[in-house]
Enzyme design. Structure first.
Site, PDB file in Angstrom:
ATOM      1  N   ASP A  35     -34.858   5.020   0.906  1.00 20.96           N
ATOM      2  CA  ASP A  35     -34.599   6.459   1.949  1.00 20.96           C
ATOM      3  C   ASP A  35     -33.176   6.834   1.624  1.00 20.96           C
ATOM      4  OD1 ASP A  35     -35.667   8.608   3.092  1.00 20.96           O
ATOM      5  OD2 ASP A  35     -36.761   7.316   4.847  1.00 20.96           O
ATOM      6  N   SER A 122     -43.092   0.455   0.798  1.00 21.14           N
ATOM      7  CA  SER A 122     -43.381  -0.343   1.080  1.00 21.14           C
ATOM      8  C   SER A 122     -42.768  -2.573   1.284  1.00 21.14           C
ATOM      9  CB  SER A 122     -45.140  -0.748   1.691  1.00 21.14           C
ATOM     10  OG  SER A 122     -45.073   0.515   2.857  1.00 21.14           O
TER      11      SER A 122
HETATM   12  P1  ADP Z   1     -40.800   0.614   2.563  1.00 26.05           P
HETATM   13  O1  ADP Z   1     -39.696   0.701   4.454  1.00 26.05           O
HETATM   14  O2  ADP Z   1     -41.270   1.762   2.379  1.00 26.05           O
HETATM   15  O3  ADP Z   1     -39.935  -0.936   2.468  1.00 26.05           O
HETATM   16  P2  ADP Z   1     -37.760   0.312   1.049  1.00 26.05           P
HETATM   17  O4  ADP Z   1     -36.781   1.212   1.033  1.00 26.05           O
HETATM   18  O5  ADP Z   1     -36.788  -0.879   2.776  1.00 26.05           O
HETATM   19  O6  ADP Z   1     -39.073   1.221   1.965  1.00 26.05           O
HETATM   20  O7  ADP Z   1     -38.094  -0.665   0.452  1.00 26.05           O
HETATM   21  C1  ADP Z   1     -39.090  -0.351  -0.703  1.00 26.05           C
HETATM   22  C2  ADP Z   1     -38.042  -0.965  -2.284  1.00 26.05           C
HETATM   23  O8  ADP Z   1     -37.826   0.070  -2.420  1.00 26.05           O
HETATM   24  C3  ADP Z   1     -37.704  -2.349  -1.870  1.00 26.05           C
HETATM   25  O9  ADP Z   1     -38.360  -2.727  -3.072  1.00 26.05           O
HETATM   26  C4  ADP Z   1     -36.798  -1.986  -2.524  1.00 26.05           C
HETATM   27  O10 ADP Z   1     -35.893  -2.937  -2.977  1.00 26.05           O
HETATM   28  C5  ADP Z   1     -36.513  -0.827  -3.143  1.00 26.05           C
HETATM   29  N1  ADP Z   1     -34.780   0.185  -3.304  1.00 26.05           N
HETATM   30  C6  ADP Z   1     -34.075  -0.044  -2.537  1.00 26.05           C
HETATM   31  N2  ADP Z   1     -33.081   0.931  -2.257  1.00 26.05           N
HETATM   32  C7  ADP Z   1     -33.729   1.155  -3.857  1.00 26.05           C
HETATM   33  C8  ADP Z   1     -33.199   3.069  -5.259  1.00 26.05           C
HETATM   34  N3  ADP Z   1     -31.571   3.094  -4.986  1.00 26.05           N
HETATM   35  N4  ADP Z   1     -34.224   2.920  -6.170  1.00 26.05           N
HETATM   36  C9  ADP Z   1     -34.914   2.184  -6.402  1.00 26.05           C
HETATM   37  N5  ADP Z   1     -35.661   1.244  -5.458  1.00 26.05           N
HETATM   38  C10 ADP Z   1     -35.575   1.116  -4.293  1.00 26.05           C
END
Ligand code: ADP
Length: 171
Positions: A35, A122
């Protein structure tokens, strides 16, 4: 023929697709993880667009999805979906995670988009066990697209090694 589902290792903000999916929180006001990366890359126009949606529709419940512009991103739009927070597995988490994928695909279809990229919803801050989440992601997407021609191309974008390994095995 190229598969309709592809696994990519990398950063979802660089994806040149019609729409990328954000693993948002219910407030839609930005957060950490993917996010935060999406908001940083998209610029302030994205937060403004999220605020408008929030004013019009209120919070986004887990499993639901909303769409906004994409600001400076290469994608044309961002679908914000809220995955479940993992609370041990007995609180409807699997169903809500499936809904997050399905409702995002439906919104992409409603907007006539052909390609869509998903992060591993998630599996970061929300703590969903990665192997179980990957199976749900594949099952939900495969099930949805077998009965519908659109979106034609689905990318699972894995940022961390563990998810990349799990997704490549499932593919
Ligand atoms: P949530 O709150 O739904 O768990 P997160 O952002 O903390 O969301 O994590 C969801 C996934 O997104 C994790 O597996 C993380 O490794 C991944 N993630 C983080 N940054 C990026 C990015 N720039 N592009 C794609 N995936 C990402």
């Amino acid at each position: 023929m190229q598969s309709r589902i592809q696994v990519i290792r990398g950063d979802i903000t660089t994806m040149q697709v019609d729409v990328i999916v954000n693993a948002a929180n219910s407030s839609l006001m930005g957060g950490g993880g993917v996010d935060g990366a999406i908001h940083r890359a998209a610029g302030p126009a994205l937060l403004e667009a999220c605020k408008v949606v929030r004013q019009q529709q209120g919070e986004c419940a887990p499993g639901h999805a909303v769409i906004t512009l994409a600001g400076n991103l290469p994608a044309k739009a961002v679908i914000h979906t809220v995955g479940p927070i993992w609370r041990g597995g007995e609180h409807n988490e699997a169903r809500l995670l499936e809904d997050a994928y399905r409702n995002s695909l439906q919104l992409a279809r409603d907007n006539d988009f052909h390609s869509i990229a998903f992060p591993a919803i998630s599996t970061g801050i929300y703590g969903y066990p990665k192997a179980a989440a990957a199976e749900i992601a594949f099952h939900a997407v495969s099930d949805y697209i077998t009965r519908r021609p659109q979106p034609e191309q689905i990318y699972f974008v894995c940022y961390d090694e563990e998810n990349a390994g799990l997704y490549e095995r499932l593919l």
